[in-house]
Design a protein around this motif. Structure first.
Motif, PDB file in Angstrom:
ATOM      1  N   PRO A  33       0.814  -1.233   0.000  1.00  0.00           N
ATOM      2  CA  PRO A  33       0.000   0.000   0.000  1.00  0.00           C
ATOM      3  C   PRO A  33       0.840   1.273   0.000  1.00  0.00           C
ATOM      4  N   ILE A  34       1.991   1.232   0.681  1.00  0.00           N
ATOM      5  CA  ILE A  34       2.807   2.438   0.792  1.00  0.00           C
ATOM      6  C   ILE A  34       3.442   2.828  -0.536  1.00  0.00           C
ATOM      7  N   PHE A  35       3.630   1.832  -1.439  1.00  0.00           N
ATOM      8  CA  PHE A  35       4.247   2.105  -2.735  1.00  0.00           C
ATOM      9  C   PHE A  35       3.247   2.060  -3.884  1.00  0.00           C
ATOM     10  N   ASN A  36       2.021   1.684  -3.593  1.00  0.00           N
ATOM     11  CA  ASN A  36       1.012   1.514  -4.630  1.00  0.00           C
ATOM     12  C   ASN A  36       0.423   2.867  -5.018  1.00  0.00           C
ATOM     13  N   SER A  37       0.780   3.322  -6.198  1.00  0.00           N
ATOM     14  CA  SER A  37       0.331   4.645  -6.661  1.00  0.00           C
ATOM     15  C   SER A  37      -1.113   4.621  -7.165  1.00  0.00           C
ATOM     16  N   LYS A  38      -1.661   3.421  -7.449  1.00  0.00           N
ATOM     17  CA  LYS A  38      -3.025   3.317  -7.953  1.00  0.00           C
ATOM     18  C   LYS A  38      -4.038   3.753  -6.896  1.00  0.00           C
ATOM     19  N   ASN A  39      -3.761   3.391  -5.647  1.00  0.00           N
ATOM     20  CA  ASN A  39      -4.637   3.804  -4.543  1.00  0.00           C
ATOM     21  C   ASN A  39      -3.930   4.910  -3.775  1.00  0.00           C
ATOM     22  N   SER A  40      -4.023   6.120  -4.290  1.00  0.00           N
ATOM     23  CA  SER A  40      -3.238   7.233  -3.759  1.00  0.00           C
ATOM     24  C   SER A  40      -3.596   7.585  -2.317  1.00  0.00           C
ATOM     25  N   LYS A  41      -4.891   7.488  -1.962  1.00  0.00           N
ATOM     26  CA  LYS A  41      -5.307   7.832  -0.599  1.00  0.00           C
ATOM     27  C   LYS A  41      -4.704   6.866   0.413  1.00  0.00           C
ATOM     28  N   GLN A  42      -4.783   5.589   0.102  1.00  0.00           N
ATOM     29  CA  GLN A  42      -4.222   4.570   0.993  1.00  0.00           C
ATOM     30  C   GLN A  42      -2.707   4.695   1.057  1.00  0.00           C
ATOM     31  N   SER A  43      -2.095   4.971  -0.085  1.00  0.00           N
ATOM     32  CA  SER A  43      -0.645   5.136  -0.141  1.00  0.00           C
ATOM     33  C   SER A  43      -0.193   6.328   0.707  1.00  0.00           C
ATOM     34  N   LYS A  44      -0.914   7.436   0.598  1.00  0.00           N
ATOM     35  CA  LYS A  44      -0.580   8.629   1.383  1.00  0.00           C
ATOM     36  C   LYS A  44      -0.747   8.377   2.881  1.00  0.00           C
ATOM     37  N   LEU A  45      -1.799   7.599   3.232  1.00  0.00           N
ATOM     38  CA  LEU A  45      -2.045   7.283   4.639  1.00  0.00           C
ATOM     39  C   LEU A  45      -0.891   6.467   5.219  1.00  0.00           C
ATOM     40  N   PHE A  46      -0.448   5.441   4.478  1.00  0.00           N
ATOM     41  CA  PHE A  46       0.648   4.596   4.948  1.00  0.00           C
ATOM     42  C   PHE A  46       1.958   5.375   5.022  1.00  0.00           C
ATOM     43  N   LYS A  47       2.173   6.257   4.053  1.00  0.00           N
ATOM     44  CA  LYS A  47       3.385   7.076   4.071  1.00  0.00           C
ATOM     45  C   LYS A  47       3.386   8.016   5.273  1.00  0.00           C
ATOM     46  N   ALA A  48       2.223   8.596   5.556  1.00  0.00           N
ATOM     47  CA  ALA A  48       2.110   9.492   6.716  1.00  0.00           C
ATOM     48  C   ALA A  48       2.365   8.732   8.014  1.00  0.00           C
ATOM     49  N   MET A  49       1.805   7.520   8.116  1.00  0.00           N
ATOM     50  CA  MET A  49       2.016   6.693   9.313  1.00  0.00           C
ATOM     51  C   MET A  49       3.481   6.324   9.467  1.00  0.00           C
ATOM     52  N   ALA A  50       4.133   6.017   8.338  1.00  0.00           N
ATOM     53  CA  ALA A  50       5.556   5.649   8.373  1.00  0.00           C
ATOM     54  C   ALA A  50       6.407   6.824   8.836  1.00  0.00           C
ATOM     55  N   ILE A  51       6.105   8.010   8.321  1.00  0.00           N
ATOM     56  CA  ILE A  51       6.860   9.212   8.702  1.00  0.00           C
ATOM     57  C   ILE A  51       6.671   9.524  10.183  1.00  0.00           C
ATOM     58  N   ILE A  52       5.422   9.402  10.658  1.00  0.00           N
ATOM     59  CA  ILE A  52       5.139   9.658  12.079  1.00  0.00           C
ATOM     60  C   ILE A  52       5.871   8.645  12.960  1.00  0.00           C
ATOM     61  N   SER A  53       5.850   7.370  12.543  1.00  0.00           N
ATOM     62  CA  SER A  53       6.521   6.320  13.318  1.00  0.00           C
ATOM     63  C   SER A  53       8.016   6.575  13.406  1.00  0.00           C
ATOM     64  N   ILE A  54       8.620   6.963  12.290  1.00  0.00           N
ATOM     65  CA  ILE A  54      10.058   7.245  12.266  1.00  0.00           C
ATOM     66  C   ILE A  54      10.378   8.447  13.149  1.00  0.00           C
ATOM     67  N   PHE A  55       9.515   9.473  13.097  1.00  0.00           N
ATOM     68  CA  PHE A  55       9.728  10.680  13.913  1.00  0.00           C
ATOM     69  C   PHE A  55       9.649  10.346  15.408  1.00  0.00           C
ATOM     70  N   VAL A  56       8.628   9.570  15.787  1.00  0.00           N
ATOM     71  CA  VAL A  56       8.461   9.184  17.199  1.00  0.00           C
ATOM     72  C   VAL A  56       9.638   8.331  17.657  1.00  0.00           C
ATOM     73  N   LEU A  57      10.059   7.385  16.817  1.00  0.00           N
ATOM     74  CA  LEU A  57      11.201   6.533  17.147  1.00  0.00           C
ATOM     75  C   LEU A  57      12.470   7.361  17.323  1.00  0.00           C
ATOM     76  N   GLY A  58      12.677   8.329  16.429  1.00  0.00           N
ATOM     77  CA  GLY A  58      13.833   9.210  16.540  1.00  0.00           C
ATOM     78  C   GLY A  58      13.798  10.050  17.804  1.00  0.00           C
ATOM     79  N   TYR A  59      12.603  10.533  18.141  1.00  0.00           N
ATOM     80  CA  TYR A  59      12.429  11.350  19.350  1.00  0.00           C
ATOM     81  C   TYR A  59      12.780  10.545  20.603  1.00  0.00           C
TER      82      TYR A  59
END
Length: 279
Positions: A33-59
């Motif tokens: 889902p994170i790389f699937n460009s066909k379902n852009s909404k789902q892809s954006k959601l997974f990318k946002a979750m990944a970025i938030i997770s990385i930020f929290v982990l870094g913090y």
């Protein structure tokens, strides 16, 4: 009569292996889902979750390393975090391995091509390792980068970190793959492949979960030592936990050499530890 010399190229065509590995990995990651460009909404959601997770982990990583620096024990972070990272990688590889090797839908499309079983097996192994690199980028890269910026601050560390990130999942993938090759021979007996896949995955996860419980029970075994933190003896408590984690890491073979690679600035010693990891 002269014996014919067997050439490795006659057994394995590495160009086919590389090409097939690229195709398999591309097809796998395009379906995520994170790389699937066909379902852009789902892809954006997974990318946002990944970025938030990385930020929290870094913090969290920043404050843990900062605390350990204040008590003069920052290297303990590497020892403990590599155990956690290994657990994440192993769980992911267990869940992915049955699909990668036996129950993938693309097997029927690949089999008609002139590809030897050993070439297909190596390509599948490369695919399993490549899947692990996604987890490494999400859960391991940022903490180790922060450790380098806050503690190590040397070129040797970043060089060793790069090598470590590449070779870290290979040993675990090799062990899991060997186990799968033996276990999956039972698939010829059991007709319902979906039930068998679920059963095999649950058994292997169950065995590893028991090891994980044993590991954490060993680390947190003495309640008296944990209570010492209330008496201002943080250093003694953390050193005790670190010693127990080091003992647990011996069972996973590659972790303690990896800790030495990331905490020592002696390039010769690091080279020896890298050789140990590879061989």
């Amino acid at each position: 009569m002269m014996k014919k010399i067997i050439n490795l190229k006659d057994i394995i065509d590495f160009r086919k292996v590389i090409s097939l590995s690229k195709v398999l990995c591309k097809e796998y990651f395009e379906k995520l889902p994170i790389f699937n460009s066909k379902n852009s909404k789902q892809s954006k959601l997974f990318k946002a979750m990944a970025i938030i997770s990385i930020f929290v982990l870094g913090y969290l990583t920043y404050y843990i390393i900062d605390f350990l620096q204040k008590i003069g024990q920052p290297q303990i972070f590497i020892n403990i975090y590599l155990l956690i990272a290994a657990i994440i990688i192993i769980y992911q590889q267990i869940l992915a391995s049955t699909n990668v090797y036996y129950f993938s839908k693309d097997l029927e499309d690949i089999l008609p091509f002139p590809i030897k079983p050993i070439e297909l097996l190596i390509s599948r192994f490369n695919m399993l390792v490549s899947i692990s690199y996604v987890s490494i980028l999400m859960f391991i890269f940022v903490p180790l980068l922060l450790y380098g910026m806050m503690v190590a601050r040397t070129f040797i560390y970043y060089l060793c970190m790069s090598i470590f990130l590449v070779i870290f999942p290979i040993f675990f993938a090799l062990i899991i793959s060997i186990i799968m090759l033996f276990v999956m021979q039972l698939s010829k007996i059991i007709k319902n492949k979906e039930i068998f896949q679920l059963l095999v995955t649950m058994i292997i996860i169950g065995i590893f979960t028991m090891f994980e419980q044993y590991a954490f029970k060993t680390v947190l075994s003495n309640a008296e030592e944990i209570e010492q933190i209330q008496q201002g003896q943080e250093i003694n408590l953390i050193q005790t936990i670190n010693e127990k984690v080091t003992d647990i890491n011996k069972y996973l073979i590659t972790i303690n050499p990896s800790v030495k690679i990331l905490t020592e600035n002696n390039i010769l010693n690091n080279l020896i530890q890298i050789i140990k990891l590879l061989f």
